[in-house]
Design an enzyme around this catalytic site. Structure first.
Site, mmCIF file in Angstrom:
data_model
loop_
_atom_site.group_PDB
_atom_site.id
_atom_site.type_symbol
_atom_site.label_atom_id
_atom_site.label_comp_id
_atom_site.label_asym_id
_atom_site.label_seq_id
_atom_site.Cartn_x
_atom_site.Cartn_y
_atom_site.Cartn_z
ATOM 1 C CG ASP A 8 -1.740 1.230 1.337
ATOM 2 O OD1 ASP A 8 -2.359 1.597 0.321
ATOM 3 O OD2 ASP A 8 -1.758 1.851 2.420
ATOM 4 N NE ARG A 9 0.179 7.222 -2.839
ATOM 5 C CZ ARG A 9 -0.575 8.059 -3.557
ATOM 6 N NH1 ARG A 9 -0.549 8.021 -4.875
ATOM 7 N NH2 ARG A 9 -1.361 8.931 -2.951
ATOM 8 C CG ASP A 10 -1.273 7.720 0.395
ATOM 9 O OD1 ASP A 10 -0.220 7.810 -0.256
ATOM 10 O OD2 ASP A 10 -2.353 8.201 0.008
ATOM 11 C CB THR A 50 -2.231 3.297 -4.243
ATOM 12 O OG1 THR A 50 -2.808 4.372 -3.507
ATOM 13 C CG2 THR A 50 -1.962 3.758 -5.671
ATOM 14 C CB SER A 53 -11.904 6.773 -3.857
ATOM 15 O OG SER A 53 -11.674 7.547 -2.701
ATOM 16 C CG HIS A 91 -12.769 2.315 -10.442
ATOM 17 N ND1 HIS A 91 -11.911 1.251 -10.641
ATOM 18 C CD2 HIS A 91 -12.959 2.874 -11.669
ATOM 19 C CE1 HIS A 91 -11.602 1.150 -11.928
ATOM 20 N NE2 HIS A 91 -12.217 2.128 -12.568
ATOM 21 C CB CYS A 101 -8.984 -2.638 -9.449
ATOM 22 S SG CYS A 101 -9.922 -1.349 -10.264
ATOM 23 N NE ARG A 102 -13.318 1.723 -2.351
ATOM 24 C CZ ARG A 102 -12.654 2.769 -1.838
ATOM 25 N NH1 ARG A 102 -11.737 3.381 -2.563
ATOM 26 N NH2 ARG A 102 -12.901 3.191 -0.619
ATOM 27 C CG ASP A 128 -2.057 2.414 6.305
ATOM 28 O OD1 ASP A 128 -2.477 2.019 5.187
ATOM 29 O OD2 ASP A 128 -2.200 3.588 6.704
HETATM 30 MG MG LIG Z 1 -2.713 3.352 3.472
HETATM 31 ZN ZN LIG Z 2 -11.198 0.022 -9.172
#
Ligand SMILES: [Mg+2]
Ligand SMILES: [Zn+2]
Length: 182
Positions: A8-10, A50, A53, A91, A101-102, A128
């Protein structure tokens, strides 16, 4: 077949910042470059997956997100590290309908596995949020680690109750994951 750490990124590689879309606001979490070097040295790819949205919500564009990703690799490059590939879900069910994909859906991991010939059963997810870990599980990853950085510090008990291992940060998650296989 390749093997990968899906990240995951953030809140995992960079400091969590709501709807981050300005490259100037990217701040790497300390130890990220070292963790990525460890991933590479062990023969794994580093693939960011990631949820964005904010794109479906009209807050920023996909191009803004690509600019953030270029900035992440620019900062990492100064420390001889890099992310091998970035996958994003633009999305949100309330704005653009359901998608596959979410996260917690595994679509981004499955796409990366197809594109990069990754063996998911030999790969790991680090996130996280519980939805990150669930995406790893849904994709068939070997294990999914919660980090205490970002939102993770508030989710330790929930993750543990669901059977997911917990690590302080990306570096300790990578160290623990590699101990499972090396
Ligand atoms: Mg995160
Ligand atoms: Zn998606």
């Amino acid at each position: 077949m390749a093997q990968a750490f899906f990240l995951d990124r953030d809140g995992v590689i960079n400091v969590e910042c709501d709807y981050l879309h300005d490259p100037e606001q990217v701040v790497l979490i300390p130890g990220t470059a070292d963790a990525l070097k460890q991933i590479r040295a062990a023969g794994f790819l580093a693939v960011v997956v990631t949820n964005q949205s904010g794109i479906a919500r009209g807050m920023y564009s996909e191009a803004d997100t690509h600019a953030v990703h270029r900035r992440i690799n620019e900062l990492l490059g100064k420390e001889d590290a890099q992310i091998d590939a970035f996958y994003l879900c633009p999305h949100h069910p309330g704005y653009s309908g359901e998608c596959s994909c979410r996260k917690p859906a595994p679509g981004m991991l499955l796409a990366a596995a197809r594109d990069l010939q990754i063996d998911l059963s030999r790969s790991f997810m680090v996130g996280d949020r519980i939805s990150d870990l669930a995406a790893g599980k849904n994709a068939g990853c070997r294990n999914s680690y919660l980090v205490r950085t970002g939102y993770g510090s508030n989710l330790v008990e929930e993750a543990a109750a669901a059977g997911f291992p917990v690590a302080d940060d990306l570096q300790s998650a990578v160290t623990a994951a590699l101990k499972e296989v090396l």
